[in-house]
Structures are given as structure tokens and as C-alpha cells.
Design a protein around this motif. Structure first.
Motif, PDB file in Angstrom:
ATOM      1  N   LEU A  66      31.361  35.507  48.157  1.00 29.41           N
ATOM      2  CA  LEU A  66      31.754  35.081  49.512  1.00 29.41           C
ATOM      3  C   LEU A  66      32.683  36.117  50.137  1.00 29.41           C
ATOM      4  CD1 LEU A  66      32.024  32.982  51.799  1.00 29.41           C
ATOM      5  CD2 LEU A  66      33.720  31.778  50.381  1.00 29.41           C
ATOM      6  N   PHE A  67      33.596  36.648  49.321  1.00 34.49           N
ATOM      7  CA  PHE A  67      34.591  37.607  49.827  1.00 34.49           C
ATOM      8  C   PHE A  67      34.253  39.000  49.301  1.00 34.49           C
ATOM      9  CE2 PHE A  67      37.103  34.414  51.762  1.00 34.49           C
ATOM     10  CZ  PHE A  67      37.127  33.322  50.911  1.00 34.49           C
ATOM     11  N   ALA A  68      33.873  39.887  50.185  1.00 37.02           N
ATOM     12  CA  ALA A  68      33.339  41.200  49.794  1.00 37.02           C
ATOM     13  C   ALA A  68      34.434  42.193  49.420  1.00 37.02           C
ATOM     14  CB  ALA A  68      32.504  41.769  50.929  1.00 37.02           C
ATOM     15  N   ALA A  69      35.677  41.918  49.837  1.00 36.41           N
ATOM     16  CA  ALA A  69      36.813  42.796  49.489  1.00 36.41           C
ATOM     17  C   ALA A  69      38.096  42.035  49.784  1.00 36.41           C
ATOM     18  CB  ALA A  69      36.772  44.079  50.325  1.00 36.41           C
ATOM     19  N   GLY A  70      39.175  42.482  49.173  1.00 37.40           N
ATOM     20  CA  GLY A  70      40.430  41.786  49.429  1.00 37.40           C
ATOM     21  C   GLY A  70      41.650  42.633  49.143  1.00 37.40           C
ATOM     22  N   VAL A  71      42.785  42.199  49.735  1.00 37.80           N
ATOM     23  CA  VAL A  71      44.075  42.844  49.483  1.00 37.80           C
ATOM     24  C   VAL A  71      45.057  41.795  48.992  1.00 37.80           C
ATOM     25  CG1 VAL A  71      45.937  44.261  50.403  1.00 37.80           C
ATOM     26  CG2 VAL A  71      43.612  44.516  51.319  1.00 37.80           C
ATOM     27  N   ASP A  72      45.533  42.024  47.777  1.00 35.75           N
ATOM     28  CA  ASP A  72      46.445  41.082  47.105  1.00 35.75           C
ATOM     29  C   ASP A  72      47.834  41.699  47.120  1.00 35.75           C
ATOM     30  OD1 ASP A  72      46.609  40.101  43.547  1.00 35.75           O
ATOM     31  OD2 ASP A  72      48.041  39.912  45.188  1.00 35.75           O
ATOM     32  N   ILE A  73      48.698  41.151  47.955  1.00 43.79           N
ATOM     33  CA  ILE A  73      50.049  41.693  48.125  1.00 43.79           C
ATOM     34  C   ILE A  73      51.027  40.851  47.317  1.00 43.79           C
ATOM     35  CG2 ILE A  73      51.800  42.376  49.811  1.00 43.79           C
ATOM     36  CD1 ILE A  73      49.580  42.245  51.956  1.00 43.79           C
ATOM     37  N   HIS A  74      51.684  41.448  46.362  1.00 47.74           N
ATOM     38  CA  HIS A  74      52.660  40.855  45.446  1.00 47.74           C
ATOM     39  C   HIS A  74      52.307  39.397  45.110  1.00 47.74           C
ATOM     40  CE1 HIS A  74      55.277  41.237  49.343  1.00 47.74           C
ATOM     41  NE2 HIS A  74      54.661  40.081  49.444  1.00 47.74           N
ATOM     42  N   GLY A  75      51.082  39.211  44.551  1.00 45.46           N
ATOM     43  CA  GLY A  75      50.660  37.853  44.190  1.00 45.46           C
ATOM     44  C   GLY A  75      50.997  37.494  42.759  1.00 45.46           C
ATOM     45  N   GLU A  76      50.885  36.191  42.478  1.00 49.73           N
ATOM     46  CA  GLU A  76      51.007  35.674  41.112  1.00 49.73           C
ATOM     47  C   GLU A  76      49.607  35.641  40.514  1.00 49.73           C
ATOM     48  OE1 GLU A  76      55.237  34.139  41.003  1.00 49.73           O
ATOM     49  OE2 GLU A  76      53.740  34.743  39.527  1.00 49.73           O
TER      50      GLU A  76
ATOM     51  N   LEU B 116      38.274  36.697  35.711  1.00 51.74           N
ATOM     52  CA  LEU B 116      37.979  38.130  35.850  1.00 51.74           C
ATOM     53  C   LEU B 116      36.515  38.451  35.570  1.00 51.74           C
ATOM     54  CD1 LEU B 116      41.210  39.777  34.410  1.00 51.74           C
ATOM     55  CD2 LEU B 116      40.684  39.042  36.729  1.00 51.74           C
ATOM     56  N   ASP B 117      35.853  37.628  34.782  1.00 48.90           N
ATOM     57  CA  ASP B 117      34.425  37.907  34.497  1.00 48.90           C
ATOM     58  C   ASP B 117      33.597  37.837  35.781  1.00 48.90           C
ATOM     59  OD1 ASP B 117      34.430  36.222  31.272  1.00 48.90           O
ATOM     60  OD2 ASP B 117      35.032  38.244  31.906  1.00 48.90           O
ATOM     61  N   ASN B 118      34.048  36.972  36.735  1.00 50.62           N
ATOM     62  CA  ASN B 118      33.252  36.818  37.965  1.00 50.62           C
ATOM     63  C   ASN B 118      33.721  37.772  39.060  1.00 50.62           C
ATOM     64  OD1 ASN B 118      32.513  34.613  36.436  1.00 50.62           O
ATOM     65  ND2 ASN B 118      33.871  33.211  37.552  1.00 50.62           N
ATOM     66  N   TRP B 119      34.834  38.442  38.839  1.00 48.62           N
ATOM     67  CA  TRP B 119      35.483  39.227  39.891  1.00 48.62           C
ATOM     68  C   TRP B 119      34.769  40.570  40.014  1.00 48.62           C
ATOM     69  CZ3 TRP B 119      41.443  39.154  40.715  1.00 48.62           C
ATOM     70  CH2 TRP B 119      41.785  39.988  41.784  1.00 48.62           C
ATOM     71  N   THR B 120      34.004  40.746  41.097  1.00 47.39           N
ATOM     72  CA  THR B 120      33.272  42.017  41.282  1.00 47.39           C
ATOM     73  C   THR B 120      33.689  42.756  42.552  1.00 47.39           C
ATOM     74  OG1 THR B 120      31.573  40.739  42.430  1.00 47.39           O
ATOM     75  CG2 THR B 120      31.209  41.187  40.069  1.00 47.39           C
ATOM     76  N   SER B 121      34.286  42.044  43.506  1.00 46.87           N
ATOM     77  CA  SER B 121      34.634  42.682  44.786  1.00 46.87           C
ATOM     78  C   SER B 121      35.845  43.590  44.622  1.00 46.87           C
ATOM     79  CB  SER B 121      34.927  41.614  45.844  1.00 46.87           C
ATOM     80  OG  SER B 121      33.751  40.881  46.094  1.00 46.87           O
ATOM     81  N   PRO B 122      35.895  44.693  45.367  1.00 46.49           N
ATOM     82  CA  PRO B 122      37.025  45.614  45.280  1.00 46.49           C
ATOM     83  C   PRO B 122      38.302  44.990  45.833  1.00 46.49           C
ATOM     84  CG  PRO B 122      35.560  46.265  47.063  1.00 46.49           C
ATOM     85  CD  PRO B 122      34.866  45.156  46.330  1.00 46.49           C
ATOM     86  N   VAL B 123      39.426  45.367  45.241  1.00 45.47           N
ATOM     87  CA  VAL B 123      40.709  44.809  45.652  1.00 45.47           C
ATOM     88  C   VAL B 123      41.744  45.922  45.732  1.00 45.47           C
ATOM     89  CG1 VAL B 123      41.419  44.323  43.265  1.00 45.47           C
ATOM     90  CG2 VAL B 123      42.438  43.026  45.157  1.00 45.47           C
ATOM     91  N   LEU B 124      42.622  45.795  46.701  1.00 47.72           N
ATOM     92  CA  LEU B 124      43.801  46.664  46.791  1.00 47.72           C
ATOM     93  C   LEU B 124      44.993  45.806  46.371  1.00 47.72           C
ATOM     94  CD1 LEU B 124      45.507  49.129  47.694  1.00 47.72           C
ATOM     95  CD2 LEU B 124      45.411  48.206  50.046  1.00 47.72           C
ATOM     96  N   ILE B 125      45.725  46.283  45.372  1.00 43.19           N
ATOM     97  CA  ILE B 125      46.889  45.554  44.853  1.00 43.19           C
ATOM     98  C   ILE B 125      48.146  46.271  45.319  1.00 43.19           C
ATOM     99  CG2 ILE B 125      48.141  44.870  42.770  1.00 43.19           C
ATOM    100  CD1 ILE B 125      45.399  44.886  41.326  1.00 43.19           C
ATOM    101  N   ILE B 126      49.046  45.522  45.963  1.00 43.49           N
ATOM    102  CA  ILE B 126      50.268  46.105  46.531  1.00 43.49           C
ATOM    103  C   ILE B 126      51.479  45.345  45.996  1.00 43.49           C
ATOM    104  CG2 ILE B 126      51.546  46.574  48.664  1.00 43.49           C
ATOM    105  CD1 ILE B 126      48.899  46.636  50.158  1.00 43.49           C
TER     106      ILE B 126
ATOM    107  N   LEU C 223      48.840  50.236  45.552  1.00 44.76           N
ATOM    108  CA  LEU C 223      49.928  50.836  46.329  1.00 44.76           C
ATOM    109  C   LEU C 223      51.220  50.242  45.788  1.00 44.76           C
ATOM    110  CD1 LEU C 223      51.237  52.447  48.620  1.00 44.76           C
ATOM    111  CD2 LEU C 223      50.733  50.515  50.159  1.00 44.76           C
ATOM    112  N   MET C 224      52.036  51.067  45.151  1.00 44.00           N
ATOM    113  CA  MET C 224      53.316  50.620  44.595  1.00 44.00           C
ATOM    114  C   MET C 224      54.427  51.218  45.439  1.00 44.00           C
ATOM    115  SD  MET C 224      56.065  51.791  42.765  1.00 44.00           S
ATOM    116  CE  MET C 224      57.106  51.462  41.387  1.00 44.00           C
ATOM    117  N   ILE C 225      55.394  50.356  45.808  1.00 41.19           N
ATOM    118  CA  ILE C 225      56.492  50.825  46.676  1.00 41.19           C
ATOM    119  C   ILE C 225      57.797  50.771  45.887  1.00 41.19           C
ATOM    120  CG2 ILE C 225      57.602  50.605  48.906  1.00 41.19           C
ATOM    121  CD1 ILE C 225      54.857  50.520  49.694  1.00 41.19           C
ATOM    122  N   PRO C 226      58.314  51.916  45.462  1.00 39.76           N
ATOM    123  CA  PRO C 226      59.545  51.931  44.658  1.00 39.76           C
ATOM    124  C   PRO C 226      60.715  51.320  45.425  1.00 39.76           C
ATOM    125  CG  PRO C 226      58.492  54.090  44.638  1.00 39.76           C
ATOM    126  CD  PRO C 226      57.811  53.285  45.702  1.00 39.76           C
TER     127      PRO C 226
END
Ligand SMILES: CSCC[C@H](NC=O)C(=O)N[C@@H](C)C(=O)O
Length: 681
Positions: free
Chosen positions: A566-576, A610-620, A650-653
Motif C-alpha cells: 500500500l505504501f511505496a516509500a516512507g520516512v521514519d523520523i525518530h520512531g519507536e 521485517l519479512d514483509n517490509w519491502t518499500s524503501p525507507v529513510l530513517i532520520i 540521516l543522522m543529526i549529531p
């Protein structure tokens, strides 16, 4: 990253739409018509003041760099002579007292008190390290907290300070007595808390009605002879269920200052809705005029104001109706309570007031704007508040009581670069989740572009939040509103979903069964929102993306794990991502449903999918995050790496959970937009 070039004529870039002035800390002197507040423009934070009758904006401080040092605790002395404030820290973090250094400056950061004359501008006077300042009624002293203890300083231009007294534990919530001779405080001692009064260096602390409870929110009576406070239950005894809702008992007590003896004034109904209210400001306890105690309770299914005679008796429901109130403020004379609410306008906020002794609510700002954070002025004739629209970001405004004319303050704070007129007016939408629950949201529909557009689902954090039909009064959600406007200007259809657990829609919506670690039922709303979006005529169902921060980052990761189709891509910002950290420590006396809790916890964790997770993700993630441990993202990306799931990072020191430095926030916003454009356009 260079400013993102827009792909539509008449567009704007991320920097332009995030160049809005963000206003916080709106406060008034207890007499007269003086106002003070902070303004943050692209990371440059300053204190501004204004004074009736003209309320002309005047800049008081002259900080001029984007250092990521927030300004809080803004207070005007009762005589209107001084403005005091705190610089530093991250007061949205679970531990507010930790200094933060988002600029990675080579010198140790501090949390410090400054003050300066209301009249003058120029250099603020650095007083000392400390936080939570409270100016004495005389205006000659300021009490504040340093290392969990109470200190005082003179407010006369000198820099003199001393620890006022010692009390074992962590002292907070300090309040001067009306005569300025004593100090009321709460002392937290891990599994319980006490209310104490300091009188002088020769007298022992007077403990008020000490017990085995959590006592809090203490308030002086106008004559300084009594105290009213909230009593809550302590944790301990037979372990509670980990998967079923648990009633949180609370009561209001009144005590005699001289004897320290207290008695119960009111006990909350022993129902789930009667639990201690999880709303902005909690019970919002006030000792008002006419011998009335005012408080907030969720007991009828909505967060409402109630009034109770200090002599005891039956409470009055001051604000009946199917709506939520927040940002409660008592007028200087104690006769009125001012607040914002979504009465008859579910996805906005307006200002109201109600007398403290009768259910006679007055609407002060009707219409299609958004008004919040009401502050009654000391003159008793004016109310200040934040005022916004879908195009105009929040600005301070005043309204003379009896008038309908809103006086905006500081329109000049909005720079010519800000693209007000290019912003979309979002519309309210609603649809049902698979379990039949109603889900709400705001839809941003681009005015141009292809017939089948890519789409983005924005998932807020909190989760006790509500996205609105215009600029949000909170800093985190002002930024995401700006980003959603940018994404829409880039041709995305954007939906901001208000999922269960959020505020504004009543108790049952905010307290759903099987949510979070007990089954993530709120994900049904995210799934429904993605499906609703994909089903829209103008949307290409193969190009639906998702992004969110914090709790929204958690739900974004869960969505990509459960519904990569359903979701072709996503951005996960400081998630749990690994919720096992929320399980109780091993115990010889485990909770009765520990096995079920562990099972549900795992199923609610994104790492279980994670076995079902195929869409690209940006982790911040910023690595000085005081809300969601940085390790939550380290753990996730190492698992994705193992699974060969496509991800970027993307890691922000030295940044926190709240993008304290504008340069960092801009980098994050541009990275979110660039990733979603690259993956979905
Ligand atoms: C349980 S995950 C933590 C989420 C976090 N809550 C408090 O810090 C969060 O969502 N923070 C921001 C974005 C918010 O409170 O809205």
C-alpha cells in the motif's frame, strides 16, 4: 543540501515555507496591559513585548544566531518592570533540565536565567544557571529551580543568588504565597510526592497533609490560609493488568496551612472516564474567585471545566457539550476562565471564556480562523491569544472584551519570502477503519499537476495530538504543516490523518482498546487512511508514500512493515521500533497477563514485520534525543541491513527530538521531501 528546486511554476522552496515566525510563551503581567512572548524565525529566537492600548511590537532581546537554545519561562514581574526568561534545554524532552547543544558548540551548554527591564531593549542580564522562574508578588525576588532545589535571586540588576532551603528529593512547582512571605512547592521522592511550605530559615518545612500518595498541583487560597491540591494513587501492590485499561483514581483535597491538616473536597468518579485527565495541563486546578475551585475532568466523555465551592458541595459543569477544551487560563481577578476549544468546529480551535461560578460560556473568536493559547491581560478588559489561518502562521493577537475586532500583533514578523498566498486551504475528510471506527483528517489537494498524482500520508506524533485545518499552535506541527504545504506544492495529494489516541474527538477516541503496545489498534486508522487516499480518483495508488515523526515515525515503520504493497516509500523520523523496552522488568510476581502482553507487544513492534517490509525507507534521528532513544533507529537499520531491505539514513549529531536548530530542521525537511519526490514522483 542546496535548496530544493520546485518543479511547479509559482512554487516555493522548503526554506521559504519554513521561514514563518513561531510564537510561544505568550504571557501577561498580572496588572496593566503588558504582554511578552518569544518569536523564533529560522532558529533565531528572541523575546518581544507589546503594551496596550496600541500593542505595538517591540523586540526586547538581541540574540542573532541559530544556536538551538530555546527560550522558555517568560514571565513579566507583577509591577510590569522586569521580564525574566530561561535560555537553553529542551522542555519537550522527558528530562527538561538537561542542557542541549544542537550546534555542537565547543563550549558546555547551560540552562540559564536571564532578565531585563520591560522598557529597555538590548543586552539581557545573565542571572544564573536555573529553570522555572517564579517572580515574587513584590517583584523584588525571583525563585527558581537548580539541581532539584529552590534558589532565590534579587531582581534589582544585581547578580546575587542563594539556595533558599534544602529539602531531600526533587523540588518543583514552586509558588509564592499571596503575601510573598512563604513558598509552596511539590517534592517528588520517586514513588510518592509531598506538598511543602517554606517559611524561613528558622522554621522546619511544613508538610501539607502528608500521605502515601502522589500529591501535586497545589494552589494557594487568595488569603494564603488554605491550600487545594490533587491527590493521585501511587504505584505498587498487586501487579495491574498490562493489556486492559486501568482506572487512575484522583481526588481534590483542601488543607489548612497552619495545621497542615487536609480533607477530601471531591473524589473523581471511579470510572475509566473519571480517571485523572490525560489532557493539556492535566486537571488544570485553580483557586478562583468567589470561593470556587476550578478543574478539568474527562468524566463525561469530554475534557470539560468544572467548578466546586471551596466549602464543599456539588461540582458545576461549566462547559457542557461534545467538544474538547485546552489551554486553560484564570483571569487575574479570578472571576473568569479563558480557554480554547473545538466547539462546533471540530478541526479548529477558538477562544472562549466562562464565569467561575456558572455555566455561561462565551464565544470570543468565532469564524474560520484558528485561535489558541488565550492569555487574559491584567487590565481585565483584554485577552491575548495566538491567531492563524490556513495561510497565515500563528501570530499574537488581542481582543478587547465586548468587541469583535481582533487586533493582530506583529504582521511584520512574516517576511516577504514567506509564500502565504501560495498555500492551500486543506479540507476536512473522514472515513471508517476496518473495525468501523471513524477516522478524521485534513486533505491538501494540489491546484495543478497530472490527473493521477502521487500521494503522501502524514502521521502525527504524540500521540495525544490533533492536526488542524490550518497552522498548528505547536512547534513540531507548525513545521510539519509547512512541509505538507510544500509537498502539496510539489504535486502530491497530502492527507494528515488524525488517528485514534489523538485529542479533540472525545474520551473513547483518545482511549481506544488494544492500542500501542497492546495491539496497535490505532494502526487500523493509518491503514484506512492509506487505502482511502489510494482510492481517490486523482491519486495513483502505486505512488502512495507515508511519513511521520516520533509516534508518527513508529506508525510509519509499522505501515511499511505491514503494508509495503500500500505504501511505496516512507520516512521514519525518530520512531519507536522495538517496543519490548516498554515491558516491565522481570518480577517474581509477574502481571496476570504478562504472556499475552509480551505477545501483543511483539506484534505491535515494527521489527516483528521485517519479512514483509519491502518499500524503501529513510530513517532520520538526532543523537541527543530526549524522547525516543537513538538506539531505536540503530536497532532498526541493523535489522533492515540484515534483511537487505532498501533504506537510507540521516543522522543529526547533538540534535534533540524537537529540531532545536533551524539549520537541522531545514535539512530534515528537505531530506524528507527529496526522498519522497525521488521515490514517488
Ligand atoms: C511513545 S513514542 C514517543 C512519542 C513522542 N512523545 C513524547 O515525547 C512524540 O510523539 N513526540 C512529539 C512528536 C509529540 O509529542 O508530538
Amino acid at each position: 543540501m542546496a535548496g530544493l528546486q520546485f518543479s511547479y511554476a509559482q512554487g516555493f522552496d522548503v526554506e521559504a515555507v519554513t521561514s514563518y515566525p513561531f510564537v510561544t510563551e505568550l504571557t501577561a503581567a498580572s496588572t496593566g496591559s503588558k504582554l511578552a512572548f518569544t518569536v523564533n524565525v529560522k532558529g533565531i529566537r528572541n523575546i518581544y513585548v507589546a503594551e496596550g492600548p496600541l500593542f505595538k511590537l517591540r523586540k526586547l532581546t538581541n540574540f542573532n544566531t541559530d544556536e538551538g537554545q530555546e527560550l522558555t519561562g517568560v514571565t513579566i514581574s507583577p509591577d510590569g518592570k522586569w521580564v525574566i526568561f530561561v535560555r537553553g534545554g529542551d522542555h519537550g524532552a522527558f528530562d527538561e533540565s538537561i542542557p542541549r547543544n544542537p550546534s555542537s558548540a565547543p563550549v558546555e551548554p547551560h540552562v540559564q536565567l536571564y532578565y531585563m527591564p520591560f522598557k529597555a531593549g538590548g543586552q539581557a542580564i545573565l542571572l544564573t544557571d536555573g529553570d522555572y522562574p517564579v517572580i515574587s508578588p513584590s517583584g523584588k525576588q525571583v525563585a527558581y529551580i537548580k539541581n532539584g532545589q529552590v534558589w532565590v535571586s534579587a531582581l534589582d540588576g544585581s547578580v546575587s543568588m542563594k539556595r533558599l532551603f534544602y529539602s531531600r528529593g526533587s523540588v518543583h512547582s514552586i509558588q509564592w504565597s499571596p503575601d510573598g512571605n512563604r513558598l509552596l512547592f511539590v517534592n517528588s521522592r520517586n514513588d510518592h510526592s509531598l506538598i511543602g511550605i517554606y517559611t524561613d530559615s528558622a522554621s522546619s518545612i511544613k508538610w501539607i497533609d502528608p500521605s502515601f500518595s502522589m500529591d501535586q498541583s497545589a494552589r494557594w487560597s487568595p488569603d494564603g490560609k488554605q491550600i487545594v491540591f490533587i491527590r493521585r494513587a501511587t504505584r505498587g501492590g498487586y501487579p495491574d493488568s498490562l493489556t486492559a485499561p486501568v482506572y487512575e483514581p484522583w481526588s481534590i483535597r483542601i488543607a489548612d496551612v497552619l495545621s497542615g491538616k487536609g480533607k477530601e473536597l471531591w473524589k473523581a468518579p471511579e470510572t475509566l472516564q473519571g480517571s485523572y485527565p490525560e489532557t493539556n495541563g492535566g486537571a488544570n486546578l485553580h483557586w478562583a474567585a468567589k470561593g470556587h475551585i476550578v478543574y478539568v475532568s474527562y468524566q463525561d466523555g469530554w475534557p470539560h471545566l468544572y467548578s466546586l465551592p471551596a466549602s464543599g458541595g456539588k461540582p458545576i459543569l461549566l462547559t457542557p457539550g461534545a467538544f474538547a477544551i485546552e489551554h486553560v487560563k484564570l483571569s487575574a481577578d479570578g472571576n473568569w476562565v479563558y480557554f480554547s476549544a473545538n466547539k462546533e468546529d471540530r478541526d479548529r480551535r477558538h477562544i472562549f471564556r466562562v464565569p467561575v461560578d456558572q455555566a455561561a460560556m462565551e464565544t470570543l473568536t468565532p469564524g474560520t480562523g484558528l485561535e489558541s493559547n488565550a492569555v487574559p491581560l491584567g487590565d481585565g478588559k483584554t485577552v491575548a491569544f495566538l491567531s492563524a489561518t490556513a495561510q497565515q502562521p500563528n501570530l499574537p493577537a488581542t481582543l478587547s472584551l465586548g468587541s469583535k475586532q481582533i487586533n493582530m500583533i506583529g504582521k511584520e514578523l512574516i517576511t516577504p519570502a514567506f509564500p502565504s498566498q501560495k498555500l492551500i486551504t486543506p479540507k476536512s475528510v473522514q472515513f471508517k477503519a476496518s473495525d468501523g471506527k471513524m477516522v478524521y483528517g485534513q486533505l491538501f489537494e494540489p491546484t495543478s499537476g497530472s490527473s493521477k498524482k502521487p500521494a503522501i500520508l502524514f502521521v502525527h506524533g504524540g500521540p495525544q495530538r490533533q492536526m488542524l485545518l490550518g497552522w498548528h499552535f505547536g512547534d513540531y506541527y507548525s513545521n510539519t504543516y509547512a512541509l505538507n504545504q510544500y509537498l502539496a506544492s510539489q504535486g502530491f495529494v497530502v492527507l494528515a490523518v488524525n488517528y485514534r489516541l489523538g485529542v479533540g474527538y472525545g474520551y473513547d477516541f483518545q482511549n481506544p482498546l488494544h492500542s500501542w503496545t497492546t495491539g496497535a489498534s490505532e494502526y487500523l486508522d493509518v491503514e484506512a487512511a492509506g487505502k482511502w487516499l489510494a482510492s481517490q480518483d486523482g491519486v495513483d495508488p502505486k505512488r502512495v508514500g507515508i511519513y511521520g515523526g516520533s509516534y508518527g515515525g513508529y506508525l510509519t515503520a509499522l505501515a511499511l512493515g505491514r503494508d509495503s504493497k500500500l505504501f511505496a516509500a516512507g520516512v521514519d523520523i525518530h520512531g519507536e521500533h522495538n517496543l519490548s523496552t516498554f515491558l516491565p522488568a522481570e518480577s517474581a510476581e509477574p502481571a496476570p497477563d504478562l504472556a499475552l502482553a509480551k505477545k501483543l507487544n511483539w506484534q505491535s513492534s515494527p521489527i516483528a514485520w521485517l519479512d514483509n517490509w519491502t518499500s524503501p525507507v529513510l530513517i532520520i534521528h538526532g543523537d541527543d534525543d530526549g524522547n525516543v532513544p537513538f538506539h531505536q533507529s540503530i536497532d532498526l537499520l541493523n535489522r533492515l541491513k540484515k534483511k537487505k531491505t532498501p533504506f537510507e539514513t540521516l543522522m543529526i549529531p547533538d540534535e534533540t527530538h524537537h529540531w532545536m536548530k533551524y539549520k537541522n530542521m531545514l535539512q530534515v525537511d528537505e531530506a524528507v521531501a527529496e526522498f519522497l519526490i525521488r521515490k514517488l514522483k
